[in-house]
Design a protein around this motif. Structure first.
Motif, PDB file in Angstrom:
ATOM      1  N   GLN A 156       0.867  -1.169   0.000  1.00  0.00           N
ATOM      2  CA  GLN A 156       0.000   0.000   0.000  1.00  0.00           C
ATOM      3  C   GLN A 156       0.920   1.241   0.000  1.00  0.00           C
ATOM      4  N   SER A 167      -9.947  -6.329  -3.208  1.00  0.00           N
ATOM      5  CA  SER A 167     -10.117  -5.335  -2.142  1.00  0.00           C
ATOM      6  C   SER A 167     -11.469  -4.660  -2.303  1.00  0.00           C
ATOM      7  N   THR A 212     -11.464  -1.761  -2.706  1.00  0.00           N
ATOM      8  CA  THR A 212     -11.089  -0.806  -3.757  1.00  0.00           C
ATOM      9  C   THR A 212     -11.067  -1.464  -5.134  1.00  0.00           C
ATOM     10  N   VAL A 229      -5.364   6.651  -2.225  1.00  0.00           N
ATOM     11  CA  VAL A 229      -4.815   5.307  -2.515  1.00  0.00           C
ATOM     12  C   VAL A 229      -5.090   4.929  -3.979  1.00  0.00           C
ATOM     13  N   PRO A 280     -11.208  -8.661   0.529  1.00  0.00           N
ATOM     14  CA  PRO A 280     -11.203  -8.438   1.974  1.00  0.00           C
ATOM     15  C   PRO A 280     -11.747  -7.045   2.292  1.00  0.00           C
ATOM     16  N   GLY A 281     -12.399  -6.925   3.426  1.00  0.00           N
ATOM     17  CA  GLY A 281     -12.789  -5.603   3.908  1.00  0.00           C
ATOM     18  C   GLY A 281     -11.628  -4.948   4.640  1.00  0.00           C
ATOM     19  N   TYR A 282     -11.942  -4.070   5.578  1.00  0.00           N
ATOM     20  CA  TYR A 282     -10.891  -3.465   6.394  1.00  0.00           C
ATOM     21  C   TYR A 282     -10.466  -4.468   7.456  1.00  0.00           C
ATOM     22  N   MET A 314      -0.402  -3.688   7.321  1.00  0.00           N
ATOM     23  CA  MET A 314      -0.561  -2.684   6.271  1.00  0.00           C
ATOM     24  C   MET A 314      -1.536  -1.581   6.717  1.00  0.00           C
ATOM     25  N   ASN A 315      -2.457  -1.941   7.599  1.00  0.00           N
ATOM     26  CA  ASN A 315      -3.463  -0.972   8.040  1.00  0.00           C
ATOM     27  C   ASN A 315      -3.183  -0.395   9.419  1.00  0.00           C
ATOM     28  N   LEU A 361      -3.990   3.193   9.943  1.00  0.00           N
ATOM     29  CA  LEU A 361      -5.438   3.465   9.924  1.00  0.00           C
ATOM     30  C   LEU A 361      -6.076   3.057  11.241  1.00  0.00           C
ATOM     31  N   PHE A 392     -10.388   7.500  11.621  1.00  0.00           N
ATOM     32  CA  PHE A 392     -10.561   6.473  10.586  1.00  0.00           C
ATOM     33  C   PHE A 392     -11.189   5.230  11.193  1.00  0.00           C
TER      34      PHE A 392
HETATM   35  C1  GCO Z   1      -6.790   1.869   2.760  1.00  0.00           C
HETATM   36  C2  GCO Z   1      -6.663   0.401   3.143  1.00  0.00           C
HETATM   37  C3  GCO Z   1      -7.557  -0.432   2.228  1.00  0.00           C
HETATM   38  C4  GCO Z   1      -7.707  -1.812   2.837  1.00  0.00           C
HETATM   39  C5  GCO Z   1      -8.374  -2.824   1.948  1.00  0.00           C
HETATM   40  C6  GCO Z   1      -9.838  -2.598   1.890  1.00  0.00           C
HETATM   41  O1  GCO Z   1      -5.776   2.581   2.810  1.00  0.00           O
HETATM   42  O2  GCO Z   1      -7.939   2.259   2.457  1.00  0.00           O
HETATM   43  O3  GCO Z   1      -5.325  -0.022   3.078  1.00  0.00           O
HETATM   44  O4  GCO Z   1      -6.983  -0.445   0.972  1.00  0.00           O
HETATM   45  O5  GCO Z   1      -6.467  -2.352   3.154  1.00  0.00           O
HETATM   46  O6  GCO Z   1      -7.822  -2.838   0.674  1.00  0.00           O
HETATM   47  O7  GCO Z   1     -10.436  -3.637   1.125  1.00  0.00           O
END
Ligand code: GCO
Length: 255
Positions: free
Chosen positions: A98, A146, A148, A156, A189-191, A196-197, A200, A206
């Motif tokens: 990310q 994702s 996204t 992003v 996947p959701g959040y 990586m998160n 957030l 957030f």
């Molecule tokens: C972001 C997150 C998302 C999640 C995931 C959601 O910055 O919004 O990293 O990208 O990780 O992809 O499905």
């Protein structure tokens, strides 16, 4: 009888980016369903540590150290698997990064790095795996998408474009490889609670946005992807292809 549909005994699964995070959780889930696992990453020490932990849980685990963005390394890794008689029946294209930055401030090199790691690698690794799956008339490709893949979030863009591409690459794989005995699907996947998160999760604003936006009012745990992964890796999904299945607490389905 029905549980046999989900049994992965005798199958081998390569999971890219699987020393930690979602990839590690998916690898453990597939191992729990009977699959032999090939863990992949770029850090040999971290990979061996993960493999040792999984072997300690009674799982069959191999490791393959390669950078999914290095095409020659990918090709060489599959040649080693060929030499060792290891056949990949299930491929999980999970490796990804990310990079959060508004597009007006985003360097092209950073854009390209995300696209290369999150999208192009799925094509390159997928092509090498599918060549061998086609020869055997059987294979399961599972790409990690994702939220996204469907919806954009500001800051992003390269990740969003790559994951949107993952959705359509999954359909392209289904189109070209279905007649070869290969089913190609994606998990959205959701959040999820992952490294990586981390930033957030640590941001109260957030965190409360996610909890307000998700019908289940909570972040997901990586282990909560294991059921979908087992389904898409098993005979239970033999007539399912080109799909993206969301494990997101309902987030993608509501305003
Ligand atoms: C972001 C997150 C998302 C999640 C995931 C959601 O910055 O919004 O990293 O990208 O990780 O992809 O499905």
């Amino acid at each position: 009888m029905s549980t046999q549909l989900f049994d992965l005994t005798g199958r081998t699964a390569l999971v890219t980016g699987s020393s930690r995070g979602l990839g590690r959780a998916i690898a453990e889930g597939l191992a729990g369903a009977g699959a032999r696992i090939i863990l992949n990453g770029v850090n040999a020490d971290r990979l061996e540590a993960a493999a040792a932990e999984m072997r300690g849980q009674g799982h069959q685990v191999l490791t393959s150290v390669f950078d999914v963005t290095d095409e020659s390394a990918v090709t060489a890794a599959f040649q080693v698997l060929d030499r060792d008689g290891v056949e990949v029946d299930i491929l999980v294209n999970n490796a990804g990064i990310q990079f959060r930055r508004p597009m007006l401030e985003l360097e092209t090199a950073d854009w390209q790095r995300v696209i290369d790691t999150n999208l192009t690698s799925a094509f390159v690794v997928g092509r090498e795996a599918a060549k061998r799956m086609a020869a055997r008339g059987y294979g399961k490709v599972i790409n990690i998408g994702s939220l996204t893949s469907e919806l954009a979030r500001a800051t992003v863009a390269p990740y969003t474009v790559a994951k949107g591409g993952i959705k359509m690459l999954t359909k392209a794989m289904a189109a070209e490889w279905g007649a070869l005995g290969i089913q190609s699907n994606a998990i959205g996947p959701g959040y999820m609670v992952t490294d990586m998160n981390e930033a957030l999760l640590a941001n109260p604003e957030f965190d409360s946005w996610v909890k307000g936006r998700v019908p289940m009012r909570r972040w997901g745990q990586p282990e909560e992807l294991q059921g979908v992964a087992i389904f898409l890796a098993s005979r239970a999904s033999d007539y399912v292809s080109g799909q993206i299945i969301f494990a997101d607490g309902g987030m993608i389905s509501v305003l």
